[in-house]
Each structure stands twice: as structure tokens, then as C-alpha cells.
Design an enzyme around this catalytic site. Structure first.
Site, PDB file in Angstrom:
ATOM      1  N   ASP A   9      38.220  39.478  50.205  1.00 60.15           N
ATOM      2  CA  ASP A   9      38.875  40.746  49.883  1.00 60.15           C
ATOM      3  C   ASP A   9      39.227  41.452  51.197  1.00 60.15           C
ATOM      4  OD1 ASP A   9      39.516  43.343  49.155  1.00 60.15           O
ATOM      5  OD2 ASP A   9      37.854  43.520  47.725  1.00 60.15           O
ATOM      6  N   GLY A  31      47.852  44.765  42.768  1.00 55.97           N
ATOM      7  CA  GLY A  31      47.521  43.756  43.782  1.00 55.97           C
ATOM      8  C   GLY A  31      46.724  44.329  44.937  1.00 55.97           C
ATOM      9  N   VAL A  32      47.059  43.857  46.128  1.00 57.71           N
ATOM     10  CA  VAL A  32      46.319  44.269  47.317  1.00 57.71           C
ATOM     11  C   VAL A  32      46.566  45.759  47.603  1.00 57.71           C
ATOM     12  CG1 VAL A  32      48.051  43.589  49.028  1.00 57.71           C
ATOM     13  CG2 VAL A  32      45.656  43.410  49.601  1.00 57.71           C
ATOM     14  N   ASP A  33      47.719  46.240  47.256  1.00 59.61           N
ATOM     15  CA  ASP A  33      48.056  47.662  47.429  1.00 59.61           C
ATOM     16  C   ASP A  33      47.090  48.547  46.623  1.00 59.61           C
ATOM     17  OD1 ASP A  33      49.513  49.908  48.140  1.00 59.61           O
ATOM     18  OD2 ASP A  33      51.260  49.446  46.893  1.00 59.61           O
ATOM     19  N   SER A 121      53.983  39.215  49.802  1.00 55.45           N
ATOM     20  CA  SER A 121      55.006  38.764  48.838  1.00 55.45           C
ATOM     21  C   SER A 121      54.561  37.626  47.920  1.00 55.45           C
ATOM     22  CB  SER A 121      56.325  38.347  49.521  1.00 55.45           C
ATOM     23  OG  SER A 121      57.045  39.470  49.966  1.00 55.45           O
ATOM     24  N   GLY A 123      52.214  37.438  45.689  1.00 53.27           N
ATOM     25  CA  GLY A 123      51.579  37.799  44.420  1.00 53.27           C
ATOM     26  C   GLY A 123      52.644  38.275  43.445  1.00 53.27           C
ATOM     27  N   TYR A 125      55.301  39.773  43.922  1.00 50.78           N
ATOM     28  CA  TYR A 125      56.676  39.539  44.377  1.00 50.78           C
ATOM     29  C   TYR A 125      57.096  38.071  44.315  1.00 50.78           C
ATOM     30  CZ  TYR A 125      57.528  44.413  45.789  1.00 50.78           C
ATOM     31  OH  TYR A 125      57.730  45.775  45.795  1.00 50.78           O
TER      32      TYR A 125
HETATM   33  N1  AR6 Z   1      42.472  41.080  49.337  1.00 50.50           N
HETATM   34  C1  AR6 Z   1      43.260  40.084  49.782  1.00 50.50           C
HETATM   35  N2  AR6 Z   1      44.303  39.599  49.091  1.00 50.50           N
HETATM   36  C2  AR6 Z   1      44.541  40.145  47.872  1.00 50.50           C
HETATM   37  C3  AR6 Z   1      43.765  41.194  47.332  1.00 50.50           C
HETATM   38  C4  AR6 Z   1      42.683  41.659  48.122  1.00 50.50           C
HETATM   39  N3  AR6 Z   1      41.891  42.667  47.701  1.00 50.50           N
HETATM   40  N4  AR6 Z   1      44.271  41.511  46.106  1.00 50.50           N
HETATM   41  C5  AR6 Z   1      45.322  40.688  45.889  1.00 50.50           C
HETATM   42  N5  AR6 Z   1      45.479  39.858  46.942  1.00 50.50           N
HETATM   43  P1  AR6 Z   1      50.349  41.311  45.891  1.00 50.50           P
HETATM   44  P2  AR6 Z   1      53.161  41.272  46.800  1.00 50.50           P
HETATM   45  C6  AR6 Z   1      46.475  38.788  47.166  1.00 50.50           C
HETATM   46  O1  AR6 Z   1      50.780  41.192  44.473  1.00 50.50           O
HETATM   47  O2  AR6 Z   1      53.378  39.933  46.169  1.00 50.50           O
HETATM   48  C7  AR6 Z   1      52.036  45.803  44.458  1.00 50.50           C
HETATM   49  O3  AR6 Z   1      52.146  46.384  43.198  1.00 50.50           O
HETATM   50  C8  AR6 Z   1      47.204  38.240  45.989  1.00 50.50           C
HETATM   51  O4  AR6 Z   1      46.410  37.285  45.302  1.00 50.50           O
HETATM   52  O5  AR6 Z   1      49.267  42.254  46.217  1.00 50.50           O
HETATM   53  O6  AR6 Z   1      53.680  41.510  48.190  1.00 50.50           O
HETATM   54  C9  AR6 Z   1      52.840  46.551  45.507  1.00 50.50           C
HETATM   55  O7  AR6 Z   1      52.820  47.943  45.279  1.00 50.50           O
HETATM   56  C10 AR6 Z   1      48.416  37.598  46.654  1.00 50.50           C
HETATM   57  O8  AR6 Z   1      48.098  36.303  47.140  1.00 50.50           O
HETATM   58  O9  AR6 Z   1      51.604  41.702  46.870  1.00 50.50           O
HETATM   59  C11 AR6 Z   1      54.212  45.980  45.323  1.00 50.50           C
HETATM   60  O10 AR6 Z   1      54.895  46.607  44.241  1.00 50.50           O
HETATM   61  C12 AR6 Z   1      48.673  38.501  47.861  1.00 50.50           C
HETATM   62  O11 AR6 Z   1      47.506  39.312  47.992  1.00 50.50           O
HETATM   63  C13 AR6 Z   1      53.935  44.535  44.970  1.00 50.50           C
HETATM   64  O12 AR6 Z   1      52.626  44.512  44.406  1.00 50.50           O
HETATM   65  C14 AR6 Z   1      49.860  39.420  47.693  1.00 50.50           C
HETATM   66  O13 AR6 Z   1      49.956  39.832  46.345  1.00 50.50           O
HETATM   67  C15 AR6 Z   1      53.921  43.676  46.202  1.00 50.50           C
HETATM   68  O14 AR6 Z   1      53.799  42.332  45.817  1.00 50.50           O
END
Ligand code: AR6
Length: 167
Positions: A9, A31-33, A121, A123, A125
Site C-alpha cells: 500500500d 483507487g490509490v487517490d 493509469s 487501474g 484508467y
Molecule cells: N497503493 C498502491 N497502489 C494502489 C493502491 C494503494 N493503496 N490502491 C490502488 N492501487 P488507480 P488510475 C493501484 O485506479 O488507473 C481515481 O478515481 C491499482 O491497483 O488508482 O490512474 C482517480 O481519481 C492500480 O494498479 O489509478 C482517477 O479518476 C494502480 O494503483 C482514476 O482513479 C492505479 O490504479 C485514475 O485511474
């Protein structure tokens, strides 16, 4: 520069800055945000709102990066970047590479030595993980920076393995 892979994490990382895969609103999401804002507390969102009002009325453009406080995180800073939504019909990889380059540039401006990236991107995206990993690693490797410790923090074993194959 040393590049390391961690499965886990990103909000728990003890680094100078963690990178947030944000959206252009900078006002949070899933997601991570979502995880970063939950763990980091309201100070992050407060600075994001101020940045929107002062510099990014139309939102942070895709491929750019900007820093706020890390709030309650161990990391002192969060660097927010906006990855491109994956497209089958258009090559957006230059924008994804830009996220990594610009995040490192912001880290350099702040004089930081260590940074943790998620798989931007890859996840919500929709970017295929193998390709996202290739772009992430090759871009970081080829960027001139004073950051010494770059950590890719991958949430799932599959993501970890994809980065391991590229490294
Ligand atoms: N630590 C590390 N990686 C993580 C965590 C964490 N706590 N949580 C998720 N991931 P994403 P995106 C991974 O969807 O694709 C949001 O709503 C996840 O498994 O977080 O760039 C934003 O506001 C994946 O492999 O980001 C945007 O609207 C990676 O992080 C949109 O999502 C990225 O997934 C951005 O989408």
C-alpha cells in the site's frame, strides 16, 4: 538512482513523496487517490482546492504533476499527477511517460531524495499492466534527476510481477 519494487500500500511508504494517480479535478476519487486522501486526511484536499483556485481553474492537465502536503501520511509530500485514460485507437504513452518525468521534476524542485510511484493509469484508467510497467520503468530510468530512491509500490501480485519482468 536505485529502483526498487514493493508489493503493498503506497500510503504506508516511508519516503519523501508519494505520487498520487489523481484525476484532473484534484478533488479525490477511487483507487490509490481515494486511499491517499483517506489516510492523509483533509489537509491534502484543502491544498488541492487552493491549487485549483490559484493555478488550475480548468483542472490539472493530463501528464502534469503538482505537489501538496502529505498531511497525516509518513511521506511529507504528495505529488499528484493525472495519467491518461487508456485508448485502443490512440497512442497516449507519451502522456503516461510525462506523468513520471513531471513527478520527478517536481520532486527535484522540492529537493527530495526518495519517491514512491503507483502504477499510474493501470487501474480505473484501464492501461494494460505490462505496458504501464514498461513505460514507468523506462521513463524513470531515462530521466535525469537528483532523486536517489525510486520505489514502485504495486498493490497486487500481478502488478508486482509485471514490473519485475521489466526490471
Ligand atoms: N497503493 C498502491 N497502489 C494502489 C493502491 C494503494 N493503496 N490502491 C490502488 N492501487 P488507480 P488510475 C493501484 O485506479 O488507473 C481515481 O478515481 C491499482 O491497483 O488508482 O490512474 C482517480 O481519481 C492500480 O494498479 O489509478 C482517477 O479518476 C494502480 O494503483 C482514476 O482513479 C492505479 O490504479 C485514475 O485511474
Amino acid at each position: 538512482m536505485q529502483i526498487t519494487l514493493v508489493q503493498g500500500d503506497i500510503t504506508e511508504q516511508d519516503v519523501d513523496a508519494v505520487v498520487n494517480a489523481a484525476n484532473s479535478s484534484l478533488l479525490g476519487g477511487g483507487g490509490v487517490d481515494g486511499a491517499i486522501h483517506r489516510r492523509g486526511g483533509p489537509a491534502i484536499l484543502e491544498e488541492c482546492r487552493k491549487l485549483r483556485a490559484s493555478h488550475y481553474g480548468g483542472g490539472l492537465p493530463t501528464g502534469q504533476a503538482v505537489a501538496t502536503t502529505g498531511g497525516d501520511l509518513r511521506a511529507r509530500w504528495v505529488i499528484h499527477t493525472v495519467g491518461p485514460v487508456y485508448s485502443d485507437t490512440e497512442d497516449r504513452s507519451a502522456l503516461l511517460a510525462s506523468c513520471y518525468r513531471e513527478s520527478l521534476r517536481v520532486a527535484d524542485d522540492l529537493g527530495l531524495r526518495s519517491i514512491a510511484f503507483p502504477a499510474v493509469s493501470a487501474g480505473i484508467y484501464g492501461w494494460p499492466m505490462d505496458d504501464a510497467a514498461r513505460i514507468a520503468v523506462t521513463t524513470v530510468r531515462s530521466t535525469a534527476t537528483l532523486v536517489e530512491d525510486v520505489r514502485f509500490v504495486l498493490f497486487t501480485p500481478d502488478a508486482y510481477r509485471a514490473f519485475e519482468r521489466v526490471l
